[in-house]
Design a protein around this motif. Structure first.
Motif, PDB file in Angstrom:
ATOM      1  N   LEU A   1       0.838  -1.194   0.000  1.00  0.00           N
ATOM      2  CA  LEU A   1       0.000   0.000   0.000  1.00  0.00           C
ATOM      3  C   LEU A   1       0.871   1.242   0.000  1.00  0.00           C
ATOM      4  N   ALA A   2       0.757   2.024  -1.033  1.00  0.00           N
ATOM      5  CA  ALA A   2       1.563   3.237  -1.118  1.00  0.00           C
ATOM      6  C   ALA A   2       0.632   4.444  -1.103  1.00  0.00           C
ATOM      7  N   LYS A   3       1.061   5.473  -0.403  1.00  0.00           N
ATOM      8  CA  LYS A   3       0.276   6.702  -0.419  1.00  0.00           C
ATOM      9  C   LYS A   3       0.358   7.299  -1.807  1.00  0.00           C
ATOM     10  N   ARG A   4      -0.763   7.513  -2.400  1.00  0.00           N
ATOM     11  CA  ARG A   4      -0.769   8.038  -3.752  1.00  0.00           C
ATOM     12  C   ARG A   4      -1.102   9.520  -3.690  1.00  0.00           C
ATOM     13  N   ASN A   5      -0.126  10.331  -3.991  1.00  0.00           N
ATOM     14  CA  ASN A   5      -0.427  11.758  -4.013  1.00  0.00           C
ATOM     15  C   ASN A   5      -0.598  12.179  -5.460  1.00  0.00           C
ATOM     16  N   PRO A   6      -1.341  13.262  -5.639  1.00  0.00           N
ATOM     17  CA  PRO A   6      -1.623  13.723  -7.002  1.00  0.00           C
ATOM     18  C   PRO A   6      -0.328  13.976  -7.759  1.00  0.00           C
ATOM     19  N   PRO A   7      -0.348  13.806  -9.079  1.00  0.00           N
ATOM     20  CA  PRO A   7       0.857  14.031  -9.884  1.00  0.00           C
ATOM     21  C   PRO A   7       1.338  15.471  -9.732  1.00  0.00           C
ATOM     22  N   ALA A   8       2.640  15.632  -9.805  1.00  0.00           N
ATOM     23  CA  ALA A   8       3.230  16.964  -9.643  1.00  0.00           C
ATOM     24  C   ALA A   8       2.835  17.875 -10.802  1.00  0.00           C
ATOM     25  N   ASP A   9       2.653  19.144 -10.488  1.00  0.00           N
ATOM     26  CA  ASP A   9       2.301  20.126 -11.513  1.00  0.00           C
ATOM     27  C   ASP A   9       2.921  21.468 -11.153  1.00  0.00           C
ATOM     28  N   VAL A  10       3.990  21.810 -11.883  1.00  0.00           N
ATOM     29  CA  VAL A  10       4.703  23.061 -11.567  1.00  0.00           C
ATOM     30  C   VAL A  10       3.846  24.310 -11.706  1.00  0.00           C
ATOM     31  N   TYR A  11       2.776  24.208 -12.468  1.00  0.00           N
ATOM     32  CA  TYR A  11       1.917  25.381 -12.629  1.00  0.00           C
ATOM     33  C   TYR A  11       1.107  25.663 -11.366  1.00  0.00           C
ATOM     34  N   ALA A  12       0.932  24.657 -10.547  1.00  0.00           N
ATOM     35  CA  ALA A  12       0.158  24.826  -9.314  1.00  0.00           C
ATOM     36  C   ALA A  12       1.028  25.437  -8.222  1.00  0.00           C
ATOM     37  N   ALA A  13       0.571  26.551  -7.695  1.00  0.00           N
ATOM     38  CA  ALA A  13       1.366  27.308  -6.725  1.00  0.00           C
ATOM     39  C   ALA A  13       1.789  26.487  -5.511  1.00  0.00           C
ATOM     40  N   GLN A  14       0.937  25.587  -5.029  1.00  0.00           N
ATOM     41  CA  GLN A  14       1.347  24.862  -3.822  1.00  0.00           C
ATOM     42  C   GLN A  14       1.843  23.451  -4.079  1.00  0.00           C
ATOM     43  N   CYS A  15       2.127  23.149  -5.309  1.00  0.00           N
ATOM     44  CA  CYS A  15       2.693  21.836  -5.600  1.00  0.00           C
ATOM     45  C   CYS A  15       4.131  21.798  -5.068  1.00  0.00           C
ATOM     46  N   PRO A  16       4.502  20.729  -4.385  1.00  0.00           N
ATOM     47  CA  PRO A  16       5.864  20.624  -3.853  1.00  0.00           C
ATOM     48  C   PRO A  16       6.950  20.721  -4.921  1.00  0.00           C
ATOM     49  N   SER A  17       6.602  20.470  -6.155  1.00  0.00           N
ATOM     50  CA  SER A  17       7.601  20.583  -7.218  1.00  0.00           C
ATOM     51  C   SER A  17       8.119  22.009  -7.317  1.00  0.00           C
ATOM     52  N   ARG A  18       7.281  22.961  -6.938  1.00  0.00           N
ATOM     53  CA  ARG A  18       7.697  24.358  -6.957  1.00  0.00           C
ATOM     54  C   ARG A  18       8.891  24.601  -6.049  1.00  0.00           C
ATOM     55  N   GLY A  19       8.851  24.006  -4.877  1.00  0.00           N
ATOM     56  CA  GLY A  19       9.950  24.159  -3.930  1.00  0.00           C
ATOM     57  C   GLY A  19      11.225  23.571  -4.491  1.00  0.00           C
ATOM     58  N   VAL A  20      11.119  22.388  -5.064  1.00  0.00           N
ATOM     59  CA  VAL A  20      12.291  21.724  -5.634  1.00  0.00           C
ATOM     60  C   VAL A  20      12.857  22.571  -6.770  1.00  0.00           C
ATOM     61  N   LEU A  21      11.958  23.067  -7.606  1.00  0.00           N
ATOM     62  CA  LEU A  21      12.378  23.927  -8.711  1.00  0.00           C
ATOM     63  C   LEU A  21      13.128  25.152  -8.200  1.00  0.00           C
ATOM     64  N   ASP A  22      12.590  25.779  -7.171  1.00  0.00           N
ATOM     65  CA  ASP A  22      13.245  26.963  -6.604  1.00  0.00           C
ATOM     66  C   ASP A  22      14.637  26.653  -6.071  1.00  0.00           C
ATOM     67  N   HIS A  23      14.770  25.511  -5.399  1.00  0.00           N
ATOM     68  CA  HIS A  23      16.085  25.170  -4.857  1.00  0.00           C
ATOM     69  C   HIS A  23      17.095  24.921  -5.983  1.00  0.00           C
ATOM     70  N   LEU A  24      16.624  24.186  -6.984  1.00  0.00           N
ATOM     71  CA  LEU A  24      17.532  23.822  -8.073  1.00  0.00           C
ATOM     72  C   LEU A  24      17.910  25.001  -8.962  1.00  0.00           C
ATOM     73  N   THR A  25      16.976  25.909  -9.156  1.00  0.00           N
ATOM     74  CA  THR A  25      17.255  27.038 -10.044  1.00  0.00           C
ATOM     75  C   THR A  25      17.654  28.275  -9.264  1.00  0.00           C
ATOM     76  N   SER A  26      17.965  28.111  -7.997  1.00  0.00           N
ATOM     77  CA  SER A  26      18.388  29.270  -7.221  1.00  0.00           C
ATOM     78  C   SER A  26      19.711  29.794  -7.761  1.00  0.00           C
ATOM     79  N   ARG A  27      19.931  31.056  -7.524  1.00  0.00           N
ATOM     80  CA  ARG A  27      21.144  31.746  -7.985  1.00  0.00           C
ATOM     81  C   ARG A  27      22.399  30.900  -7.869  1.00  0.00           C
ATOM     82  N   TRP A  28      22.651  30.336  -6.692  1.00  0.00           N
ATOM     83  CA  TRP A  28      23.887  29.582  -6.483  1.00  0.00           C
ATOM     84  C   TRP A  28      23.696  28.085  -6.609  1.00  0.00           C
TER      85      TRP A  28
END
Lengths: 122, 122
Positions: free
Chosen positions: A4-31
């Motif tokens: 049994l795996a917790k199924r969370n909705p697929p990631a969507d960068v367009y959605a403001a509260q999608c966790p992918s946004r955080g990952v994107l911000d970290h990866l594309t941060s200035r440094w």
DNA sequence: TTCGTTACTTACCAAAAGGTAGGTACTTAC
DNA sequence: GTAAGTACCTACCTTTTGGTAAGTAACGAA
């Protein structure tokens, strides 16, 4: 129940509260981008990264490394010596993204002149 | 002299004042990435972009579009109508980078769970 | 007749990002 | 004996970023 795996909705960068946004911000941060490509080349010590990446302050470099480590992209190894020695390298996960980030960076380095021409043309 | 081209030193993102740094910043800016992937899908009007990209303010979207246009990644077409109609699409240059940016974004969307597991594991 | 739509721009203000400097603890080099 | 290197952390202060709200001009809808 087995499997049994917790199924969370697929990631969507367009959605403001999608966790992918955080990952994107970290990866594309200035440094973040620069640390990633530097570590993709080879392992670096803190001070080596600092010297390699022009313009980073110690504070920002440390902060960036912490968030990349938290996200599982970077591995930190500290040796209990004096003076301190700490090695940073990419994790397998980090190596995967680094490929994508590097290809973006490579494109940019190769195409700066075209961008400059576009800027001049207006 | 025919064929004389100004030869500037090769781009190096590690150098603080290399122009590639500016391009990198524009492309990896908070909203720049999302605008790029949205326009890679298809042409968008200003308000369509605003609705699609969750969390952007008008001000930020406008600002982001201006810098992407200045760098030659985005083309803006305004129709002299009322109410105004403006279409945004990628230029050939924009389509090239968008490929790189999209592949990064796709990777992120696909691997958010792994990052979350890494975060939980500490 | 007043509201909503469109694509912005501008002014003002709050929040966040980031730079600087100083401290730590110990060793090696000068 | 003094200075530099190492890998940070913390406090303080400035700079930058970004959000909110208001304004514009003209048209269609209620």
């Amino acid at each position: 129940m087995a499997g049994l795996a917790k199924r969370n909705p697929p990631a969507d960068v367009y959605a403001a509260q999608c966790p992918s946004r955080g990952v994107l911000d970290h990866l594309t941060s200035r440094w973040g981008v620069l640390v990633l490509v530097a570590l993709a080349e080879e392992m670096h010590r803190f001070s080596a990264l600092r010297r390699k990446i022009g313009g980073v302050s110690e504070k920002m470099l440390a902060q960036t490394l912490v968030t990349l480590e938290e996200d599982g992209f970077v591995e930190r190894t500290a040796y209990p010596e004096v003076p301190p020695r700490v090695e940073y390298r990419l994790t397998p996960l980090g190596r995967e993204v680094a490929v994508k980030v590097e290809s973006l960076v490579d494109w940019i380095e190769a195409n700066v002149p075209r961008v400059q021409r576009a800027r001049a043309a207006r």
